[in-house]
Design an enzyme around this catalytic site. Structure first.
Site, mmCIF file in Angstrom:
data_model
loop_
_atom_site.group_PDB
_atom_site.id
_atom_site.type_symbol
_atom_site.label_atom_id
_atom_site.label_comp_id
_atom_site.label_asym_id
_atom_site.label_seq_id
_atom_site.Cartn_x
_atom_site.Cartn_y
_atom_site.Cartn_z
ATOM 1 N N GLY A 124 0.863 -1.182 0.067
ATOM 2 C CA GLY A 124 -0.148 0.134 -0.041
ATOM 3 C C GLY A 124 0.888 1.417 0.044
ATOM 4 O O GLY A 124 1.570 1.551 1.092
ATOM 5 N N PRO A 128 -6.433 7.762 -1.089
ATOM 6 C CA PRO A 128 -7.510 8.473 -1.704
ATOM 7 C C PRO A 128 -7.266 9.666 -2.581
ATOM 8 O O PRO A 128 -7.675 9.792 -3.680
ATOM 9 C CB PRO A 128 -8.784 8.322 -0.918
ATOM 10 C CG PRO A 128 -8.466 7.248 0.172
ATOM 11 C CD PRO A 128 -6.918 7.270 0.271
ATOM 12 N N ILE A 157 -5.732 -0.878 -3.536
ATOM 13 C CA ILE A 157 -4.578 -1.853 -3.174
ATOM 14 C C ILE A 157 -4.923 -3.319 -3.556
ATOM 15 O O ILE A 157 -5.962 -3.843 -3.133
ATOM 16 C CB ILE A 157 -4.436 -1.822 -1.519
ATOM 17 C CG1 ILE A 157 -4.164 -0.362 -1.290
ATOM 18 C CG2 ILE A 157 -3.309 -2.611 -0.954
ATOM 19 C CD1 ILE A 157 -3.199 0.132 -1.778
ATOM 20 N N THR A 158 -4.244 -4.088 -4.332
ATOM 21 C CA THR A 158 -4.388 -5.288 -4.733
ATOM 22 C C THR A 158 -4.259 -6.189 -3.727
ATOM 23 O O THR A 158 -3.172 -5.985 -2.876
ATOM 24 C CB THR A 158 -3.300 -5.580 -5.872
ATOM 25 O OG1 THR A 158 -3.392 -4.701 -7.069
ATOM 26 C CG2 THR A 158 -3.352 -7.139 -6.325
ATOM 27 N N GLU A 363 0.760 1.219 -11.203
ATOM 28 C CA GLU A 363 2.327 1.330 -10.961
ATOM 29 C C GLU A 363 2.950 2.431 -11.434
ATOM 30 O O GLU A 363 4.066 2.542 -12.152
ATOM 31 C CB GLU A 363 2.836 0.128 -11.123
ATOM 32 C CG GLU A 363 2.405 -1.120 -10.000
ATOM 33 C CD GLU A 363 3.169 -2.060 -10.194
ATOM 34 O OE1 GLU A 363 4.669 -2.216 -10.252
ATOM 35 O OE2 GLU A 363 3.033 -3.349 -9.726
ATOM 36 N N THR A 365 1.504 6.059 -13.676
ATOM 37 C CA THR A 365 0.749 6.290 -15.189
ATOM 38 C C THR A 365 1.865 6.544 -16.219
ATOM 39 O O THR A 365 3.069 6.787 -16.026
ATOM 40 C CB THR A 365 -0.186 7.615 -15.105
ATOM 41 O OG1 THR A 365 0.693 8.595 -14.746
ATOM 42 C CG2 THR A 365 -1.158 7.455 -14.168
HETATM 43 N N1 COS Z 1 15.084 5.113 -6.454
HETATM 44 C C1 COS Z 1 15.710 5.490 -5.195
HETATM 45 N N2 COS Z 1 15.299 6.775 -4.777
HETATM 46 C C2 COS Z 1 14.514 7.565 -5.628
HETATM 47 C C3 COS Z 1 13.890 7.272 -6.834
HETATM 48 C C4 COS Z 1 14.215 5.849 -7.343
HETATM 49 N N3 COS Z 1 13.603 5.408 -8.264
HETATM 50 N N4 COS Z 1 13.280 8.077 -7.319
HETATM 51 C C5 COS Z 1 13.175 9.162 -6.354
HETATM 52 N N5 COS Z 1 14.103 8.924 -5.370
HETATM 53 C C6 COS Z 1 14.299 9.410 -4.179
HETATM 54 C C7 COS Z 1 14.937 11.091 -4.584
HETATM 55 O O1 COS Z 1 16.186 10.928 -5.059
HETATM 56 C C8 COS Z 1 14.871 11.589 -3.511
HETATM 57 O O2 COS Z 1 15.714 11.718 -2.616
HETATM 58 P P1 COS Z 1 16.124 13.191 -1.730
HETATM 59 O O3 COS Z 1 14.966 13.862 -1.202
HETATM 60 O O4 COS Z 1 16.970 12.303 -0.739
HETATM 61 O O5 COS Z 1 16.911 13.888 -2.790
HETATM 62 C C9 COS Z 1 13.482 11.358 -3.152
HETATM 63 O O6 COS Z 1 13.355 10.035 -3.582
HETATM 64 C C10 COS Z 1 12.203 12.177 -3.486
HETATM 65 O O7 COS Z 1 12.110 11.935 -4.852
HETATM 66 P P2 COS Z 1 11.353 13.360 -5.938
HETATM 67 O O8 COS Z 1 11.992 14.406 -5.472
HETATM 68 O O9 COS Z 1 11.738 12.984 -7.151
HETATM 69 O O10 COS Z 1 9.777 13.117 -5.420
HETATM 70 P P3 COS Z 1 8.884 13.880 -6.271
HETATM 71 O O11 COS Z 1 7.774 13.957 -5.115
HETATM 72 O O12 COS Z 1 9.066 14.964 -6.956
HETATM 73 O O13 COS Z 1 8.453 12.716 -7.357
HETATM 74 C C11 COS Z 1 7.529 10.500 -8.286
HETATM 75 C C12 COS Z 1 8.477 11.215 -7.180
HETATM 76 C C13 COS Z 1 6.719 11.557 -8.934
HETATM 77 C C14 COS Z 1 8.742 10.020 -9.304
HETATM 78 C C15 COS Z 1 7.023 9.578 -7.399
HETATM 79 O O14 COS Z 1 6.111 10.050 -6.575
HETATM 80 C C16 COS Z 1 6.254 8.631 -8.297
HETATM 81 O O15 COS Z 1 6.833 7.759 -8.657
HETATM 82 N N6 COS Z 1 4.995 8.633 -8.136
HETATM 83 C C17 COS Z 1 4.006 7.695 -8.754
HETATM 84 C C18 COS Z 1 3.756 6.648 -7.875
HETATM 85 C C19 COS Z 1 3.323 5.488 -8.454
HETATM 86 O O16 COS Z 1 3.754 4.876 -9.396
HETATM 87 N N7 COS Z 1 2.105 5.169 -7.769
HETATM 88 C C20 COS Z 1 1.385 3.906 -8.320
HETATM 89 C C21 COS Z 1 1.408 2.739 -7.281
HETATM 90 S S1 COS Z 1 0.395 1.560 -7.659
HETATM 91 S S2 COS Z 1 0.867 0.148 -7.076
#
Ligand code: COS
Length: 379
Positions: A124, A128, A157-158, A363, A365
Site C-alpha cells: 500500500g 484516496p 490496493i491489490t 504502478e 501512469t
Molecule cells: N530510486 C531511489 N530513490 C528515488 C527514486 C528511485 N527510483 N526516485 C526518487 N528517489 C528519491 C529521490 O532521490 C529523492 O531523494 P532526496 O529527497 O534524498 O533527494 C526522493 O526519493 C524524492 O524524490 P523526488 O524529489 O523525485 O520526489 P517527487 O515527489 O518529486 O516525485 C515521483 C516522485 C513522481 C517519481 C513519485 O512520487 C512517483 O513515482 N509517483 C508515482 C507513484 C506510483 O507509481 N504509484 C502507483 C503505485 S500503484 S502500486
C-alpha cells in the site's frame, strides 16, 4: 547479445502455458463477469513456484531472476491480465519489498509463506487523495513506546482484502520530507486494520482491489522495514522493479490480443476471401507484431539491468511506458479486426482491451513514466 531464451525460461513458458490453458482460460470470463479473485488458483501457482519467482531457495522461493519472472508474466498476460496482475503485485511489490529491504528475521518469517502461496501479499502506497503525488500521503504513524499507532487509509490496493500480509508506506515525519515515510509489515487481523473491496472496475476484474483502513492500528517496531524514514526511497526502488512486471504483463496482453486477431483474420471471409488477404488488416497485424517485439526487448533490457543490480529507473520506465501503450493499441486493433464480434464478450478482444487499460495507469501512469524518464535524461 543473446536473444535465445535460457533453459529456465523455456521450462517456465511451457509450464505456465499448460497451467493457464487448463486452469485459467476456461474460467477467465466467469471470473471477469463476477469480479471473482481466484485465491485457489493463487495457491496452485504457489505450488508451481510462481509466487516467489526471484526469492532465493533458502527463503523457499524458486531462485530465478527477472528473465524468468518476466517470461512467466508474459505467458499469464496472454490468457488473463487480472490473474497476471495479482501474480505481479504479489511478487514484486509485497514479496519484493520484504526481500530487498527487510531484515533477516522478517525474510525468514514471511518469504517462505509468501513464496509458497500460504500467504497472499498486498502493498500500500497510494491513498484516496495521493496517487501520482505519492510523497504527499496523509496516513500517519505515531510512536508509542515500542509500538507505532497508524491512522489513515490506502486506496487501489491489490489483495487489500485477501492479503494475509501487507507492506504499507506511512508518514512518520513531516509532510513532503522524503525521509519522513516508513514501511511497515502488517498482518491480517491486526485490530483496527480493515479493508473494503472496490467494485465495478473496467478491467483486470479477476484481481482483487480494495481500500485499506487504519483506525489506531498498533504495530510493533519490529515490523518496520529497514530504517525509520527510509520508506519512500524503498518504495521508489520497489516500483522500479515493479514496472518490469507491468511491462511484461502488458507484452502478454498485447500478444494475446494479436494472436486472437491473427487467427480471426485467417478464418473470417469477406469479399470472397479471408480478411487477412487485405492490406488494411495485414498492416494492422504487422504493426502489432513489430511493436510487441519492441516492447519485449525493452522489458528484457530492464530485466537484464535488474538481474545485474544496475540502475534501471529510466529503462524500467521505458519498458512500462511503451509496453502498456502497445497493449492498449493491440487490444483496440484486435477489436477493430474482429468488427462487431470483437465488440462482444463472445470474443476475447474486449477483455484484452479492458485489461490493457489498467497497464497505463497502475504502478505509475504513462505520464509519470514520462516524468521519470525526462528527469533521468535531463539530470
Ligand atoms: N530510486 C531511489 N530513490 C528515488 C527514486 C528511485 N527510483 N526516485 C526518487 N528517489 C528519491 C529521490 O532521490 C529523492 O531523494 P532526496 O529527497 O534524498 O533527494 C526522493 O526519493 C524524492 O524524490 P523526488 O524529489 O523525485 O520526489 P517527487 O515527489 O518529486 O516525485 C515521483 C516522485 C513522481 C517519481 C513519485 O512520487 C512517483 O513515482 N509517483 C508515482 C507513484 C506510483 O507509481 N504509484 C502507483 C503505485 S500503484 S502500486
Amino acid at each position: 547479445m543473446n536473444f535465445d531464451m535460457n533453459e529456465n525460461q523455456l521450462m517456465i513458458t511451457q509450464m505456465v502455458r499448460d497451467f493457464a490453458e487448463k486452469e485459467i482460460k476456461p474460467n477467465r470470463n466467469k471470473w471477469d463477469a463476477e469480479e471473482y479473485f481466484p485465491v485457489e488458483i493463487m495457491k496452485k501457482m504457489g505450488d508451481l513456484g510462481l509466487l516467489g519467482i526471484f526469492v532465493p531457495e533458502e527463503y523457499g522461493g524458486s531462485g530465478f531472476g527477472y528473465f524468468e519472472y518476466a517470461t512467466a508474466l508474459m505467458e499469464l498476460g496472454k490468457v488473463c491480465g487480472g490473474v497476471g496482475l495479482s501474480v505481479a503485485a504479489h511478487n514484486s511489490l509485497c514479496t519484493g519489498h520484504i526481500y530487498y529491504h527487510g531484515n533477516e528475521e522478517q525474510k525468514r518469517k514471511y518469504l517462505p509463506k509468501l513464496a509458497s502461496g500460504e500467504f497472499i501479499g498486498a502493498w500500500g502506497l497510494t491513498e484516496p487523495n495521493t496517487g501520482s503525488d505519492a510523497m504527499r500521503m496523509k496516513t500517519v504513524a505515531q510512536k508509542d513506546g515500542e509500538y507505532w499507532v497508524i491512522n489513515g487509509a490506502k486506496n487501489w490496493i491489490t489483495h487489500g482484502l485477501s492479503g494475509d500480509v501487507s507492506v504499507v508506506l506511512v508518514r512518520t515525519g513531516d509532510l513532503l520530507d522524503s525521509n519522513g515515510i516508513t514501511a511497515f509489515i502488517i498482518e491480517k487481523g491486526t485490530p483496527g486494520f480493515s479493508a473494503v473491496k472496490i467494485k465495478d472496475k473496467f478491467g483486470v476484474r479477476a484481481s482483487e482491489t480494495a481500500e485499506l483502513i487504519f483506525d489506531n492500528v498498533r504495530v510493533h517496531e519490529s515490523q518496520v522495514i529497514g530504517a525509520v524514514g527510509n520508506g519512500f526511497k524503498q518504495a521508489m526502488q520497489v516500483l522500479d522493479g515493479g514496472r518490469i512486471s507491468i511491462a511484461a504483463l502488458s507484452c502478454g496482453v498485447a500478444r494475446g490480443a494479436y494472436e486472437a486477431a491473427l487467427q480471426y483474420s485467417k478464418e473470417r471471409e469477406q469479399f470472397g476471401q479471408p480478411i487477412s488477404n487485405f492490406q488494411a488488416i495485414g498492416f494492422k497485424l504487422a504493426d502489432m507484431a513489430t511493436e510487441i517485439d519492441a516492447a519485449e526487448l525493452l522489458t528484457f533490457q530492464a530485466a537484464y539491468l535488474k538481474n545485474s543490480k544496475k540502475g534501471l529507473t529510466k529503462q524500467g520506465a521505458f519498458a512500462k511506458l511503451y509496453a502498456s501503450e502497445v497493449a492498449v493499441k493491440c487490444g483496440n486493433e484486435a477489436m477493430q479486426v474482429m468488427g462487431g464480434y470483437g465488440y462482444t464478450k463472445e470474443y476475447p478482444a474486449e477483455k484484452y482491451l479492458r485489461d490493457a487499460r489498467l497497464m497505463t495507469v497502475g504502478e505509475g501512469t504513462s505520464e509519470i513514466q514520462k516524468l521519470v524518464i525526462s528527469r533521468e535524461i535531463l539530470k
